[in-house]
Design an enzyme around this catalytic site. Structure first.
Site, PDB file in Angstrom:
ATOM      1  N   ARG A  97      -2.015  38.972  -7.965  1.00 45.43           N
ATOM      2  CA  ARG A  97      -1.004  37.924  -8.088  1.00 45.43           C
ATOM      3  C   ARG A  97      -1.544  36.884  -9.062  1.00 45.43           C
ATOM      4  NH1 ARG A  97       0.156  32.972  -6.046  1.00 45.43           N
ATOM      5  NH2 ARG A  97       2.325  32.539  -5.528  1.00 45.43           N
ATOM      6  N   LYS A 114      -7.570  29.526  -8.634  1.00 44.74           N
ATOM      7  CA  LYS A 114      -7.855  28.886  -7.339  1.00 44.74           C
ATOM      8  C   LYS A 114      -9.105  28.014  -7.372  1.00 44.74           C
ATOM      9  CE  LYS A 114      -4.745  31.295  -4.504  1.00 44.74           C
ATOM     10  NZ  LYS A 114      -4.469  32.349  -3.545  1.00 44.74           N
TER      11      LYS A 114
END
Ligand code: HH2
Length: 268
Positions: A246, A210
């Site tokens: 995840r 991210k």
């Protein structure tokens, strides 16, 4: 939880697995690398992503879920905000509805989740993907995210979803930290994970590749260049007791968690 994006535009791997054969090969590889679960998505939720038509999303994910179900017992999660897509995915063999809108996209969502009887991951997001990074604002990000998720869990249970079926996710990168600004909201949420796990639901954490990693290490411009930061944040999550990570890089994360666990056991 290994990520399988059947999309042309996901932020880190968009377009790579849009072809059904490539998606299946990728999913097989993630299982071989040690994924305990696969998260199949047919609509990108990256900042600025364009919405996908329901029929198109179903056509992307259902054949893959069916193919996986024929050859593997690995649990499959469906990453969608649309109840009709969740319904089709569960009929095809998915057992967890991963909803970045915490069952808030449609007024029907909580009742559909209860009817499906599947697990449900409720994620926090401020705003919607197209605009969520424009100017997110919080007075106390951890308190607001925890309160939101507690309320969404209550709403799900009021609609008939069983308590044991609910997972919570703080939604790292979803309406957190103005684009190009310092990563204050995301780091506060990681620091404050204890306050989320204290609600008593299993926590799912998505930090893999991210943008907050680039905000800390500007050299990590390309999502593929964020493995070190992804693993550092994943291990932090493991230390805080999250139930699932995840991730895109399954092999490397499994190895990191194994080593971290081995050290932690010896240290006890
Ligand atoms: N992050 C992404 C997508 N879905 N679901 C949960 N529960 N938690 C997350 O942190 C999360 C998520 C974004 O990552 P990716 O799937 O790689 O990208 P895209 O949304 O562009 O497909």
């Amino acid at each position: 939880m290994g990520v399988v994006n059947v999309t042309p535009d996901s932020f880190s791997d968009g377009g790579r697995f849009l072809d059904p054969g490539a998606a299946l090969a990728h999913a097989r590889r993630l299982i071989a690398e040690g994924a305990d679960m696969l998260d199949v998505g047919g609509e990108s939720t990256r900042p600025g992503a364009a919405p996908v038509d329901e029929a198109e999303e179903i056509a992307r994910v259902v054949p893959l879920i069916e193919a996986l179900r024929r050859e593997s017992a690995a649990p499959i999660s469906i990453d969608t905000m649309k109840p009709a897509v969740a319904r089709a995915a569960v009929a095809a063999g998915a057992s967890l509805w991963n909803d970045v809108t915490a069952l808030g996209y449609s007024p029907d969502s909580p009742a559909v989740a209860a009817d499906l009887g599947c697990q449900v991951a409720l994620m926090h997001m401020q705003g919607e993907p197209r605009t969520m990074q424009a100017d997110p604002h919080y007075d106390d990000v951890v308190a607001e995210v925890v309160a939101f998720l507690a309320a969404r869990a209550e709403a799900a249970m009021a609609a008939g979803v069983k308590r044991e079926a609910i997972w919570l996710d703080p939604g790292i990168g979803f309406g957190k930290d103005k684009a190009g600004g310092p990563p204050e909201h995301n780091l506060a949420l990681l620091r404050g994970l204890d306050r989320l796990t204290a609600l008593g639901f299993p926590v799912l954490l998505g930090v893999s590749r991210k943008r907050f990693i680039r905000a800390i290490d500007p050299a990590a411009g390309d999502p593929d260049d964020r493995l070190g930061g992804s693993i550092a944040a994943a291990l932090w999550g493991a230390a805080k007791g999250v139930a699932a990570l995840r991730v895109h890089d399954v092999r490397e994360t499994v190895q990191a968690v194994k080593v971290w666990n081995a050290i932690d056991v010896v240290g006890e």
